[in-house]
Scaffold this motif. Structure first.
Motif, PDB file in Angstrom:
ATOM      1  N   ASN A   1      53.101  81.362  40.060  1.00  0.00           N
ATOM      2  CA  ASN A   1      54.438  80.658  39.590  1.00  0.00           C
ATOM      3  C   ASN A   1      54.278  79.120  39.809  1.00  0.00           C
ATOM      4  OD1 ASN A   1      56.998  82.564  39.366  1.00  0.00           O
ATOM      5  ND2 ASN A   1      55.611  83.767  40.411  1.00  0.00           N
ATOM      6  N   HIS A   2      53.407  78.740  40.570  1.00  0.00           N
ATOM      7  CA  HIS A   2      53.203  77.122  40.366  1.00  0.00           C
ATOM      8  C   HIS A   2      52.511  76.959  38.938  1.00  0.00           C
ATOM      9  CE1 HIS A   2      51.300  73.098  41.302  1.00  0.00           C
ATOM     10  NE2 HIS A   2      50.418  73.743  40.626  1.00  0.00           N
TER      11      HIS A   2
ATOM     12  N   LYS B   1      54.744  77.300  36.105  1.00  0.00           N
ATOM     13  CA  LYS B   1      55.636  76.148  35.745  1.00  0.00           C
ATOM     14  C   LYS B   1      55.128  74.870  35.243  1.00  0.00           C
ATOM     15  CE  LYS B   1      59.064  76.750  39.481  1.00  0.00           C
ATOM     16  NZ  LYS B   1      58.747  76.882  40.944  1.00  0.00           N
TER      17      LYS B   1
END
Ligand code: SF4
Length: 482
Positions: free
Chosen positions: A288-289, A292
């Motif tokens: 998810n990092h 993003k």
């Protein structure tokens, strides 16, 4: 089905106009990927960023909420085509356009809003949106649609950054109704009867990371070309536990998964991160990092292997010398995804013949070599793969142009899709061939000759290489390329 219009926007002078298209263009290129390729070939010198919907967009057919995107890959200078889910494709159609072509560069960061005309504004809210990932410097940055769906690879987000384009917002349309045709029911039935899609262990249950167990069992994970140990046996999609499903606009396969408000990794990213040594319990957070930031994780993992750095340390602060990616295990400058070529020779052939560079989704050889559908083929042998790959490349090019999702091809064929357009499977396959060859012509113009159809050094054993080279020659002859 078609609106006959392409919206062309020039960001340098903030102008726009409508390009009408003749019916013969649609007859040949269908829409979606095919139409994007037609526009890219026609306007190549202007370095455009192109988004196209297709005849099935907004129709309610399963998996049809995909938007094709095509441009010159900022990392490699070659062509890259991808697609993404969300509301964008149907919103564009609803505004009266089959495609959006953007050229030029705005003086400062702006957003493009399409809502009964075109305006340039701050970040649009409440619209179907496409925005680039957060990192402006990296050449392998993706786009994010509706804050969730991403393009595959190829630096589409980097393109938007270079154009100073912060977001594209289009007034969203209402949810499409399921069409009342026998083709709809037929496609629905095939999808629901396919174990790889909607079965107990299918991608509808665990996301596309469900494919990981199949590639791990065959020892064709990327650890083989990185010369790393295989990840532990208990690290698979099932071990992630309960997840929630998200779908691209009404698709009941719903292969996109969430856990505790975070996205669950897809197959390539799941396999790559695990093979690089990201701890299993941190894989969702790390993924998810990267999402993003819009980082292409496949390329990033190749850079990690080259740098020898700790994977998380690398991903949370990418060193400047890796902003351009890595070329070590690449085809046409695009790094190998998460299927090792030496364990699936049809996949390997697809890597070298794809106009995208290393990309297993162009020839979809995984379907017969790993999923064993519609009939199993010998994954250890290249023999006979030229003819199969050409048929799949053509079918995939046609289905990308309707457009429908690549995963639907695990169960549905051109015979069913032909009925949606009142045509024949043979005609669709012919269009697919034209669409594919148009992309080949574009990469030739961009400087990628037949000699660039090759795997990285050492990807195959010497014995495999001999059979592979013979089959590649056969492929080139069959395509009329040699
Ligand atoms: S199968 Fe998955 S990626 Fe394809 S349309 Fe459905 S939800 Fe989207």
């Amino acid at each position: 089905m078609h609106t006959g219009k392409i919206l062309s926007v020039n960001l340098t002078n903030l102008s726009w106009n409508i390009l009408p298209l003749e019916k013969c263009i649609y007859d040949k290129f269908i829409g979606g990927r095919g139409l994007s390729g037609h526009l890219l070939g026609t306007y190549l010198e202007n370095n455009p960023l192109i988004f196209c919907n297709g005849p099935l967009t907004g129709s309610g057919y399963q998996t049809s909420a995909r938007c094709a995107v095509m441009h010159i890959n900022p990392k490699t200078g070659g062509l890259f085509r991808s697609d993404f889910g969300g509301r964008f494709a149907s919103a564009l159609k609803n505004e009266g356009y089959d495609g959006l072509m953007i050229t030029g560069r705005a003086e400062s960061c702006i957003s493009l809003v399409i809502d009964n005309g075109v305006r340039f504004a701050d970040v649009p809210r409440g619209y179907a949106t496409v925005s680039p990932g957060a990192d402006r410097n990296i050449k392998y940055c993706k786009i994010i649609s509706d804050g969730f769906f991403t393009s595959h690879r190829g630096g589409t987000g980097t393109m938007m950054h270079r154009m100073n384009l912060t977001a594209i917002g289009i007034r969203p349309s209402g949810a499409p109704q399921a069409p009342d045709t026998s083709a709809y029911e037929d496609i629905e039935r095939l999808i629901n009867a396919a174990p790889s899609l909607t079965g107990r262990l299918g991608i509808g249950k665990f996301g596309t990371a469900a494919l990981y167990d199949l590639t791990r069992a065959r020892d064709i994970l990327p650890n083989t070309f990185f010369n790393l140990p295989q990840p532990a046996a208990n690290t698979n999609a099932c071990a992630l536990g309960e997840t929630q499903s998200v779908s691209c606009g009404g698709c009941t396969i719903a292969c996109r998964k969430m856990k505790n408000g975070l996205r669950v990794p897809e197959y390539d990213e799941f396999a790559m991160l695990l093979c690089m040594g990201v701890p299993f319990e941190r894989i969702i957070e790390t993924y998810n990092h990267c999402m993003k930031q819009g980082i292409d994780i496949i390329t990033a993992c190749h850079c990690i292997a080259q740098s020898g750095m700790d994977p998380e340390e690398f991903l949370y602060d990418i060193p400047e010398e890796f902003y351009n990616g890595s070329d070590r295990f690449a085809v046409k400058g695009v790094e190998l995804p998460a299927i090792a070529p030496n364990g699936a020779l049809g996949v390997a052939l697809g890597y070298v013949t794809s106009p995208n560079g290393a990309d297993w989704t162009t020839a979809m050889a995984l379907t017969h070599e790993i999923l064993r559908k519609p009939v199993p083929t010998d994954r250890q042998s290249a023999e006979g793969k030229a003819v199969i790959n050409i048929a799949y490349e053509n079918a995939k090019a046609a289905s990308d142009s309707l457009p429908v999702c690549r995963y639907a091809l695990f169960a549905v064929s051109l015979e069913e899709y032909a009925k949606t357009l009142n045509t024949t499977a043979a005609k669709l396959a012919e269009c697919g061939s034209d669409i594919f060859m148009n992309e080949i012509n574009i990469i030739r113009r961009l400087g990628f000759g037949i000699e660039t159809d090759r795997l990285p050094q050492g990807a195959l054993t010497p014995e495999q290489q001999t059979g592979f080279d013979a089959e590649l020659k056969k492929y080139h002859r069959m395509r009329g390329l040699a």
